[in-house]
Design an enzyme around this catalytic site. Structure first.
Site, PDB file in Angstrom:
ATOM      1  N   THR A 116      30.077  38.959  41.745  1.00 15.85           N
ATOM      2  CA  THR A 116      28.646  38.664  41.839  1.00 15.85           C
ATOM      3  C   THR A 116      28.454  37.184  41.545  1.00 15.85           C
ATOM      4  O   THR A 116      28.828  36.715  40.464  1.00 15.85           O
ATOM      5  CB  THR A 116      27.871  39.512  40.804  1.00 15.85           C
ATOM      6  OG1 THR A 116      28.175  40.890  41.053  1.00 15.85           O
ATOM      7  CG2 THR A 116      26.371  39.279  40.913  1.00 15.85           C
ATOM      8  N   PHE A 129      28.695  47.387  44.589  1.00 15.81           N
ATOM      9  CA  PHE A 129      27.606  48.093  43.899  1.00 15.81           C
ATOM     10  C   PHE A 129      28.102  49.235  43.021  1.00 15.81           C
ATOM     11  O   PHE A 129      27.310  50.073  42.607  1.00 15.81           O
ATOM     12  CB  PHE A 129      26.598  48.621  44.931  1.00 15.81           C
ATOM     13  CG  PHE A 129      26.039  47.535  45.813  1.00 15.81           C
ATOM     14  CD1 PHE A 129      25.037  46.705  45.351  1.00 15.81           C
ATOM     15  CD2 PHE A 129      26.542  47.323  47.088  1.00 15.81           C
ATOM     16  CE1 PHE A 129      24.529  45.684  46.137  1.00 15.81           C
ATOM     17  CE2 PHE A 129      26.058  46.302  47.887  1.00 15.81           C
ATOM     18  CZ  PHE A 129      25.042  45.476  47.418  1.00 15.81           C
ATOM     19  N   LEU A 130      29.417  49.290  42.778  1.00 17.29           N
ATOM     20  CA  LEU A 130      29.929  50.437  42.017  1.00 17.29           C
ATOM     21  C   LEU A 130      29.290  50.505  40.636  1.00 17.29           C
ATOM     22  O   LEU A 130      28.878  49.498  40.064  1.00 17.29           O
ATOM     23  CB  LEU A 130      31.451  50.366  41.882  1.00 17.29           C
ATOM     24  CG  LEU A 130      32.073  49.272  41.002  1.00 17.29           C
ATOM     25  CD1 LEU A 130      32.059  49.632  39.525  1.00 17.29           C
ATOM     26  CD2 LEU A 130      33.504  49.037  41.438  1.00 17.29           C
ATOM     27  N   ARG A 131      29.196  51.735  40.119  1.00 18.15           N
ATOM     28  CA  ARG A 131      28.726  51.948  38.750  1.00 18.15           C
ATOM     29  C   ARG A 131      29.919  52.342  37.902  1.00 18.15           C
ATOM     30  O   ARG A 131      30.660  53.259  38.276  1.00 18.15           O
ATOM     31  CB  ARG A 131      27.691  53.097  38.717  1.00 18.15           C
ATOM     32  CG  ARG A 131      26.444  52.839  39.545  1.00 18.15           C
ATOM     33  CD  ARG A 131      25.753  54.143  39.878  1.00 18.15           C
ATOM     34  NE  ARG A 131      26.621  55.039  40.645  1.00 18.15           N
ATOM     35  CZ  ARG A 131      26.408  56.339  40.822  1.00 18.15           C
ATOM     36  NH1 ARG A 131      25.355  56.924  40.281  1.00 18.15           N
ATOM     37  NH2 ARG A 131      27.255  57.063  41.534  1.00 18.15           N
ATOM     38  N   CYS A 180      27.182  43.446  33.571  1.00 13.59           N
ATOM     39  CA  CYS A 180      26.503  42.994  34.799  1.00 13.59           C
ATOM     40  C   CYS A 180      25.028  42.668  34.604  1.00 13.59           C
ATOM     41  O   CYS A 180      24.643  41.513  34.711  1.00 13.59           O
ATOM     42  CB  CYS A 180      26.672  44.035  35.903  1.00 13.59           C
ATOM     43  SG  CYS A 180      28.385  44.145  36.488  1.00 13.59           S
ATOM     44  N   LYS A 191      23.819  39.541  32.269  1.00 11.00           N
ATOM     45  CA  LYS A 191      24.250  38.212  32.723  1.00 11.00           C
ATOM     46  C   LYS A 191      23.774  37.941  34.149  1.00 11.00           C
ATOM     47  O   LYS A 191      23.509  36.792  34.503  1.00 11.00           O
ATOM     48  CB  LYS A 191      25.765  38.031  32.585  1.00 11.00           C
ATOM     49  CG  LYS A 191      26.643  38.969  33.403  1.00 11.00           C
ATOM     50  CD  LYS A 191      27.382  38.264  34.512  1.00 11.00           C
ATOM     51  CE  LYS A 191      28.357  39.193  35.210  1.00 11.00           C
ATOM     52  NZ  LYS A 191      28.456  39.021  36.644  1.00 11.00           N
TER      53      LYS A 191
HETATM   54  P1  NAD Z   1      36.577  41.990  34.408  1.00  7.59           P
HETATM   55  O1  NAD Z   1      36.467  40.924  33.390  1.00  7.59           O
HETATM   56  O2  NAD Z   1      36.833  43.394  34.004  1.00  7.59           O
HETATM   57  O3  NAD Z   1      37.744  41.603  35.443  1.00  7.59           O
HETATM   58  C1  NAD Z   1      37.978  40.320  35.910  1.00  7.59           C
HETATM   59  C2  NAD Z   1      39.506  40.156  36.027  1.00  7.59           C
HETATM   60  O4  NAD Z   1      39.800  38.946  36.715  1.00  7.59           O
HETATM   61  C3  NAD Z   1      40.198  40.068  34.675  1.00  7.59           C
HETATM   62  O5  NAD Z   1      41.200  41.084  34.613  1.00  7.59           O
HETATM   63  C4  NAD Z   1      40.820  38.675  34.662  1.00  7.59           C
HETATM   64  O6  NAD Z   1      42.038  38.613  33.978  1.00  7.59           O
HETATM   65  C5  NAD Z   1      40.987  38.418  36.146  1.00  7.59           C
HETATM   66  N1  NAD Z   1      41.115  37.010  36.540  1.00  7.59           N
HETATM   67  C6  NAD Z   1      40.406  35.939  36.094  1.00  7.59           C
HETATM   68  N2  NAD Z   1      40.804  34.836  36.738  1.00  7.59           N
HETATM   69  C7  NAD Z   1      41.762  35.196  37.617  1.00  7.59           C
HETATM   70  C8  NAD Z   1      42.541  34.499  38.576  1.00  7.59           C
HETATM   71  N3  NAD Z   1      42.391  33.186  38.788  1.00  7.59           N
HETATM   72  N4  NAD Z   1      43.436  35.211  39.303  1.00  7.59           N
HETATM   73  C9  NAD Z   1      43.591  36.543  39.114  1.00  7.59           C
HETATM   74  N5  NAD Z   1      42.868  37.253  38.211  1.00  7.59           N
HETATM   75  C10 NAD Z   1      41.965  36.591  37.489  1.00  7.59           C
HETATM   76  O7  NAD Z   1      35.237  41.891  35.271  1.00  7.59           O
HETATM   77  P2  NAD Z   1      34.623  43.024  36.237  1.00  7.59           P
HETATM   78  O8  NAD Z   1      33.681  43.884  35.487  1.00  7.59           O
HETATM   79  O9  NAD Z   1      35.712  43.644  37.038  1.00  7.59           O
HETATM   80  O10 NAD Z   1      33.730  42.106  37.185  1.00  7.59           O
HETATM   81  C11 NAD Z   1      34.282  41.281  38.171  1.00  7.59           C
HETATM   82  C12 NAD Z   1      33.163  40.795  39.078  1.00  7.59           C
HETATM   83  O11 NAD Z   1      32.572  41.915  39.734  1.00  7.59           O
HETATM   84  C13 NAD Z   1      32.004  40.121  38.347  1.00  7.59           C
HETATM   85  O12 NAD Z   1      31.469  39.122  39.170  1.00  7.59           O
HETATM   86  C14 NAD Z   1      30.990  41.244  38.184  1.00  7.59           C
HETATM   87  O13 NAD Z   1      29.681  40.759  38.050  1.00  7.59           O
HETATM   88  C15 NAD Z   1      31.187  41.983  39.483  1.00  7.59           C
HETATM   89  N6  NAD Z   1      30.803  43.398  39.467  1.00  7.59           N
HETATM   90  C16 NAD Z   1      31.216  44.188  38.447  1.00  7.59           C
HETATM   91  C17 NAD Z   1      30.852  45.523  38.438  1.00  7.59           C
HETATM   92  C18 NAD Z   1      31.203  46.423  37.280  1.00  7.59           C
HETATM   93  O14 NAD Z   1      30.632  47.529  37.195  1.00  7.59           O
HETATM   94  N7  NAD Z   1      32.099  46.038  36.384  1.00  7.59           N
HETATM   95  C19 NAD Z   1      30.090  46.051  39.489  1.00  7.59           C
HETATM   96  C20 NAD Z   1      29.730  45.221  40.540  1.00  7.59           C
HETATM   97  C21 NAD Z   1      30.097  43.887  40.512  1.00  7.59           C
END
Ligand code: NAD
Length: 433
Positions: free
Chosen positions: A121, A149-151, A260, A263
Site C-alpha cells: 500500500t 485487500f486481504l484481511r 494497515c 498508518k
Molecule cells: P510485514 O512487515 O509483515 O512484511 C513485510 C516483509 O517485507 C517483512 O518480512 C520484511 O522483512 C520484508 N522486506 C523488507 N524489505 C525487503 C526487501 N528489500 N527485500 C525483501 N524483503 C523485504 O508487512 P505486511 O503486513 O505483509 O504488509 C506489507 C504491505 O502490504 C504493506 O504495504 C501493507 O500496508 C500492505 N497490506 C497489508 C495487508 C495485511 O493485512 N497485512 C493487507 C493489505 C495490504
C-alpha cells in the site's frame, strides 16, 4: 507462470503460498533469514488460519521455494513487491525505503517482458515514480500496481478467492499478464477493474479510509450515547437495517488498529497535504482522534471501576492482538490499553491465544499468561479488548468464581451482557450505559 514475491510478511508469505497452490512456480524472497528459515521448513512465521496447510501442500508440489537471495528471483517473469510501508518515524507519511530497496534490487535482474507488480500500500504517485525508474533501467520490463485487500485471519481465502481485482497499468498487455496470474479467480467471475496507476493506488487507501471512518462514526455515536444514556448497539442495529448504511463494521468498541488502517489513513492525510488537498481528507484526522480516544475511554472506565485506586490492583486483559484470528499486535488497541493500565500502576496480566510472543517482544514489562484462568484468577477487574471466541464464550459464572472483582469491561461490546449480569457481574460496555 514463474513468479517471485519480494517480502514474505503477512501479505507476501500468503501470496507466495497461494499462488503456488494455484499452480504457479513461485520463489518467495525476504531479507529476514529467520522468516525464510521457517518458511523453508514449511512453518508459518506468524499465525494465519489455513497458511500451514497451503505451505505444506504447495511445498510438497515442489512449486514453492523461499530464499534470502534476491538473485534467485531472476528466472521469474512476474515479480510481486509485498514489502512493508510503515509509518515513518518522524511523521505521518509512509516510509517507502523498503519499496525503493526492493525495486533497486530487482533492477539488475529484470528482463524484457518482465512485469513488476506492486502489492504494497503506497501513497498515490509512487507507482509512476517507480515505473520511470524501471523504464530508465532499459531492461524493457514494466510496472503494474495491484493493491491487496486481504484481511488477516482470512488471508488465504481472500487471496485465493478475492472479492475484486484491481490492476493499475500503463498498457493493456500488462492486464493480460495479470489475468494469466489470476486465471482461477477470473474464471470464477471475480470482478476486475483495470485502471491507471493513480486510481489503483487510491482505491486501496480510499477503501481503508472508508472502513476507518465507519468505525469511528459509530464510536463517535458511542460517545454521544455515553452522554445521553442511549445504547449504541441498539442504535447500530437500527441504522444498520438501512441497506445504504449496513450493519457490518458498525460495532462500537475500543476502535481499530493493526498494521494497515491507522498508518494508511495517516499516510493518506500526509500525501493529500503534499498535493495541496489536505482539506479533502482533513476529516481523517478526526477519525484517528476518535479512534485513539476510545482506547483512553477503556482506561478511564477501568479507573472508575477500581474506584480510582489502580495501583497494585490485578487487571486481567483478555486479548492483545488488534483483532481475533491473528497474532498481529501492530498498533493494537488492546496492547495500548494494557500498557496504559500498567503505566497507572495496575498489575496487568495479559492473555491471548496467539499474540503473546509478539506483545512480549514489544512490551516485556507486562505480565503474560497463556492460561485464561490464570490471568483471571483473583483479578480485581476483567477487561475484554479483543473478541476472540475463547473470551466471548467464557462462562461468566465460572469467571465469577475465580476472579476477585465483579466488574467486567467489554471493550468490544462482544459479551452477552444479560448473561454476565445474571451471573452477578457489573457489566460495562462501550456506549451502552
Ligand atoms: P510485514 O512487515 O509483515 O512484511 C513485510 C516483509 O517485507 C517483512 O518480512 C520484511 O522483512 C520484508 N522486506 C523488507 N524489505 C525487503 C526487501 N528489500 N527485500 C525483501 N524483503 C523485504 O508487512 P505486511 O503486513 O505483509 O504488509 C506489507 C504491505 O502490504 C504493506 O504495504 C501493507 O500496508 C500492505 N497490506 C497489508 C495487508 C495485511 O493485512 N497485512 C493487507 C493489505 C495490504
Amino acid at each position: 507462470m514463474k513468479l517471485s514475491v519480494i517480502g514474505c510478511g503477512y501479505l507476501g508469505a500468503v501470496h507466495a503460498a497461494a499462488m503456488a497452490e494455484l499452480g504457479h512456480e513461485v520463489v518467495g524472497v525476504d531479507v529476514d533469514p529467520v522468516k525464510i528459515e521457517q518458511l523453508r521448513a514449511g512453518r508459518a512465521p506468524f499465525f494465519e488460519p489455513g497458511l500451514p496447510e497451503v505451505l505444506a501442500s504447495a511445498g510438497a508440489s515442489g512449486r514453492l521455494r523461499f530464499t534470502t537471495e534476491l538473485a534467485d528471483a531472476a528466472d521469474a517473469v512476474v515479480h510481486f513487491v509485498a514489502v512493508g510501508t510503515p509509518q515513518s518515524r518522524d511523521g505521518n507519511a509512509a516510509d517507502l525505503r523498503y519499496v525503493d530497496a526492493a525495486i533497486d534490487g530487482l533492477l539488475p535482474l529484470l528482463k524484457d517482458g518482465d512485469l513488476v507488480v506492486g502489492k504494497s500500500t503506497v501513497p498515490v504517485g509512487t507507482a509512476r515514480r517507480l515505473a520511470e525508474r524501471i523504464a530508465a533501467g532499459g531492461s524493457g520490463a514494466r510496472l503494474a500496481w495491484n493493491p491487496e485487500f486481504l484481511r488477516e485471519g482470512f488471508a488465504v481465502k481472500d487471496t485465493i478467492e478475492p472479492d475484486r481485482l484491481v490492476y493499475g497499468v500503463d498498457d493493456e498487455r500488462d492486464a493480460a499478464v495479470l489475468d494469466e496470474v489470476y486465471a482461477t479467480a477470473i474464471a470464477a467471475g471475480t470482478p476486475r477493474i483495470v485502471t491507471d496507476f493513480a486510481t489503483a493506488e487510491l482505491v486501496k487507501v480510499a477503501a481503508n479510509a472508508f472502513l476507518a471512518t465507519k468505525i469511528s462514526f459509530i464510536n463517535a455515536m458511542a460517545e454521544i450515547a455515553e452522554a445521553t444514556g442511549a445504547d449504541v448497539t441498539r442504535l447500530a442495529d437500527a441504522i444498520g437495517h438501512d441497506a445504504r448504511i449496513g450493519r457490518r463494521f458498525l460495532n462500537a468498541g475500543v476502535g481499530f488498529g493493526g498494521g494497515c488502517l491507522p498508518k494508511d489513513i495517516r499516510a493518506f492525510t500526509a500525501r493529500a497535504e503534499e498535493l495541496g488537498r489536505g482539506e479533502s481528507v482533513a476529516f481523517l484526522k478526526e477519525v484517528d482522534a476518535i479512534n485513539l480516544r476510545r482506547r483512553r475511554r477503556v482506561v478511564e472506565l477501568a479507573q472508575e471501576a477500581l474506584g480510582g485506586a489502580v495501583f497494585g490492583r490485578k487487571v486481567a486483559v483478555l486479548g492483545v492482538t488488534f483483532k481475533p484470528h491473528s497474532d498481529d499486535v501492530r498498533d493494537s488497541p488492546a496492547l495500548d490499553v494494557a500498557v496504559q493500565l500498567k503505566g497507572l500502576g495496575a498489575d496487568v496480566v495479559v492473555t491471548d491465544p496467539e499474540g503473546i510472543d509478539n506483545a512480549r517482544a514489544r512490551h516485556p514489562q507486562l505480565l503474560y499468561s497463556n492460561a485464561t484462568d490464570e490471568a483471571l484468577r483473583h483479578a480485581d477487574l476483567v477487561v475484554l479488548v479483543t473478541e476472540w471466541p475463547e473470551y466471548t464464550g467464557l462462562d461468566p459464572a465460572h469467571v465469577k468464581e475465580i476472579a476477585r472483582g465483579s466488574t467486567v469491561i467489554d471493550g468490544r461490546n462482544a459479551l452477552d451482557a444479560a448473561a454476565w449480569k445474571a451471573a452477578g457481574w457489573r457489566y460495562v460496555g462501550m456506549g451502552r450505559n
